[in-house]
Design a protein around this motif. Structure first.
Motif, short mmCIF file in Angstrom:
data_model
loop_
_atom_site.label_atom_id
_atom_site.label_comp_id
_atom_site.label_asym_id
_atom_site.label_seq_id
_atom_site.Cartn_x
_atom_site.Cartn_y
_atom_site.Cartn_z
N ARG A 1 12.78 -13.93 -6.42
CA ARG A 1 13.71 -13.90 -7.57
C ARG A 1 15.06 -13.36 -7.11
NH1 ARG A 1 10.11 -9.52 -8.40
NH2 ARG A 1 11.23 -7.52 -8.27
N GLY A 2 16.00 -13.29 -8.05
CA GLY A 2 17.28 -12.62 -7.81
C GLY A 2 18.07 -13.23 -6.66
N GLY B 1 17.57 -13.18 -3.46
CA GLY B 1 16.75 -13.88 -2.46
C GLY B 1 16.46 -15.31 -2.88
N LEU C 1 6.08 -5.48 1.99
CA LEU C 1 6.85 -4.75 3.01
C LEU C 1 6.81 -3.24 2.79
CD1 LEU C 1 9.90 -7.19 3.32
CD2 LEU C 1 7.86 -7.04 4.78
N ASP C 2 6.14 -2.80 1.74
CA ASP C 2 5.92 -1.37 1.53
C ASP C 2 4.74 -0.89 2.38
OD1 ASP C 2 6.11 1.19 0.42
OD2 ASP C 2 4.67 0.69 -1.17
N ALA D 1 14.92 -8.28 0.79
CA ALA D 1 13.99 -7.52 -0.07
C ALA D 1 14.45 -6.08 -0.19
CB ALA D 1 12.58 -7.57 0.50
N GLY D 2 14.43 -5.56 -1.39
CA GLY D 2 14.86 -4.17 -1.56
C GLY D 2 14.68 -3.74 -3.00
N VAL E 1 10.73 -0.04 2.39
CA VAL E 1 11.11 -1.46 2.20
C VAL E 1 12.55 -1.69 2.65
CG1 VAL E 1 11.41 -3.34 0.53
CG2 VAL E 1 9.47 -1.76 0.30
N LYS F 1 21.11 2.16 1.76
CA LYS F 1 22.09 1.09 1.96
C LYS F 1 23.18 1.51 2.96
CE LYS F 1 19.98 -1.95 -0.45
NZ LYS F 1 19.43 -3.16 0.17
N GLY G 1 28.23 -5.97 -5.21
CA GLY G 1 28.30 -4.96 -6.26
C GLY G 1 27.21 -5.27 -7.27
N THR H 1 24.91 -6.93 -9.64
CA THR H 1 24.59 -8.36 -9.70
C THR H 1 23.47 -8.57 -10.72
OG1 THR H 1 25.12 -8.47 -7.34
CG2 THR H 1 23.93 -10.35 -8.25
N PHE I 1 16.91 -6.35 -10.60
CA PHE I 1 17.03 -5.10 -9.84
C PHE I 1 17.06 -3.87 -10.75
CE2 PHE I 1 19.72 -1.73 -8.13
CZ PHE I 1 19.14 -1.49 -6.91
N1 LIG Z 1 21.28 -6.53 -8.15
C1 LIG Z 1 22.24 -5.74 -7.70
O1 LIG Z 1 23.08 -5.22 -8.47
C2 LIG Z 1 22.36 -5.46 -6.21
C3 LIG Z 1 23.58 -4.94 -5.74
C4 LIG Z 1 23.70 -4.67 -4.38
C5 LIG Z 1 22.65 -4.94 -3.53
N2 LIG Z 1 21.48 -5.46 -4.00
C6 LIG Z 1 20.40 -5.71 -3.05
O2 LIG Z 1 20.05 -7.07 -3.10
C7 LIG Z 1 18.70 -7.24 -2.64
C8 LIG Z 1 17.95 -8.14 -3.62
O3 LIG Z 1 17.87 -7.48 -4.86
P1 LIG Z 1 17.95 -8.25 -6.26
O4 LIG Z 1 19.13 -7.76 -6.98
O5 LIG Z 1 17.77 -9.71 -6.07
O6 LIG Z 1 16.67 -7.57 -6.98
P2 LIG Z 1 15.31 -8.20 -7.56
O7 LIG Z 1 15.62 -9.33 -8.46
O8 LIG Z 1 14.54 -7.02 -8.07
O9 LIG Z 1 14.61 -8.80 -6.25
C9 LIG Z 1 14.04 -7.96 -5.28
C10 LIG Z 1 13.21 -8.79 -4.32
O10 LIG Z 1 12.63 -7.90 -3.34
C11 LIG Z 1 11.23 -8.17 -3.29
N3 LIG Z 1 10.48 -6.95 -2.96
C12 LIG Z 1 10.53 -5.76 -3.61
N4 LIG Z 1 9.63 -4.93 -3.09
C13 LIG Z 1 8.96 -5.61 -2.12
C14 LIG Z 1 7.89 -5.30 -1.24
N5 LIG Z 1 7.26 -4.12 -1.27
N6 LIG Z 1 7.47 -6.24 -0.36
C15 LIG Z 1 8.07 -7.45 -0.32
N7 LIG Z 1 9.09 -7.82 -1.14
C16 LIG Z 1 9.52 -6.90 -2.03
C17 LIG Z 1 10.86 -8.70 -4.66
O11 LIG Z 1 9.73 -9.55 -4.61
P3 LIG Z 1 8.26 -9.18 -5.17
O12 LIG Z 1 8.41 -8.19 -6.28
O13 LIG Z 1 7.70 -10.51 -5.57
O14 LIG Z 1 7.56 -8.62 -3.97
C18 LIG Z 1 12.09 -9.53 -5.02
O15 LIG Z 1 11.97 -10.82 -4.51
C19 LIG Z 1 18.12 -5.81 -2.54
O16 LIG Z 1 18.13 -5.41 -1.19
C20 LIG Z 1 19.10 -4.98 -3.34
O17 LIG Z 1 19.13 -3.64 -2.92
C21 LIG Z 1 21.32 -5.73 -5.33
#
Ligand SMILES: NC(=O)c1ccc[n+]([C@@H]2O[C@H](COP(=O)([O-])OP(=O)(O)OC[C@H]3O[C@@H](n4cnc5c(N)ncnc54)[C@H](OP(=O)(O)O)[C@@H]3O)[C@@H](O)[C@H]2O)c1
Length: 263
Positions: free
Chosen positions: A15-16, A18, A63-64, A90-91, A112, A158, A185, A187, A191
């Protein structure tokens, strides 16, 4: 990086951001390995993006887990797949005053966001070094540029990703491998539901779409950027923050973060 032949490995592809990476890379004809924990979500992404003549493989990995990244690398090696582009996406984060947050979740973020990312990077660089080509996108955050009170562990992970990525950028350049830190920023993804916190509307908090973040990333990759900060407001914020003493900045940011509400 040329389309087809090897694979782009995208973590957190269910999702998101990725899933948006998966979609954009598929549109370029890139063969993909998608990974996350959520099998059904991954399969939905695969079904949406797969096109005739390209391969989209799904591998489930947590990945945890201590053996999560190693297991993923072993599964890829066993199938004889070559990773030409690694997107370490992933994060997760958590919001709240550190001493009140469950320690287990804070440590999950470290495993992770940092440990798995380091392990996957190490594993994929080996093949890239042999071939003398390849690229890595490390998904950091604007939160990596300064301490974020009430998201202390997250912003520290980060900061690690940003510094790690910059060091590798310089190390790998002579080997023909490009390493880039992507710093989105806020998004619009799931998350903040996972983190249990929601940004208050304000400067620097306008939500970008995951698609816009990914387009900025792929543009930065083509231009061989070391760091991509997504969005003009975020770039201005990062530049302004450099002018302030770090403790003063931490206190200012603490005030802003207190206005974020729990979900
Ligand atoms: N959204 C924001 O505002 C924002 C801003 C800056 C940076 N980021 C970074 O962008 C990246 C993607 O985040 P997102 O915003 O797209 O959030 P998200 O929609 O919550 O997606 C997070 C992804 O990480 C995977 N994940 C989480 N824990 C995991 C685990 N233990 N093992 C394997 N996969 C795992 C989730 O998949 P499953 O749950 O299916 O495992 C999901 O696909 C992250 O690194 C986040 O820190 C986000």
């Amino acid at each position: 990086m040329s389309a087809a032949s090897g694979y782009a490995l995208v973590t957190g592809a269910s999702r998101g951001i990725g899933a948006a990476f998966a979609q954009a890379l598929a549109a370029e004809g890139q063969n993909l390995i998608l990974t996350a924990r959520g099998a059904a979500d991954l399969e939905r992404v695969r079904a949406r993006i797969v096109r005739p003549g390209m391969e989209v493989q799904c591998l489930i990995a947590d990945l945890d887990r201590g053996d999560g990244a190693a297991g993923l690398l072993a599964a890829i090696a066993a199938r004889g797949w070559t990773v030409e582009l690694l997107v370490n996406n992933a994060g997760l984060g958590s919001g709240g005053r550190f001493d009140t947050l469950p320690l287990a979740r804070e440590l999950e973020e470290v495993r992770v966001n940092i440990a798995a990312l380091v392990e996957l990077t190490h594993g994929c660089l080996a093949g890239m070094r042999e071939r003398g080509s390849g690229a890595v996108i490390q998904v950091a955050s604007v939160a990596g540029f300064q301490a974020l009170p009430f998201m202390a562990t997250y912003s520290a992970t980060k900061a690690f990703v940003l510094h790690f990525s910059l060091a590798l950028y310089a190390e790998m350049r002579p080997l023909g491998i490009h390493v880039m830190a992507l710093c989105p920023g806020t998004t619009e993804t799931g998350f903040f539901d996972v983190a249990g916190i929601r940004p208050a509307p304000g400067v620097g908090n306008a939500m970008a779409s995951p698609e816009a973040v990914v387009q900025a990333a792929l543009r930065g990759l083509r231009r061989r950027r070391a760091v991509v900060v997504c969005g003009g407001a975020n770039r201005a914020m990062v530049a302004a923050e450099r002018l302030l003493p770090r403790p003063a900045l931490a206190r200012i940011v603490a005030g802003v973060m207190k206005s974020w509400r729990s979900t």
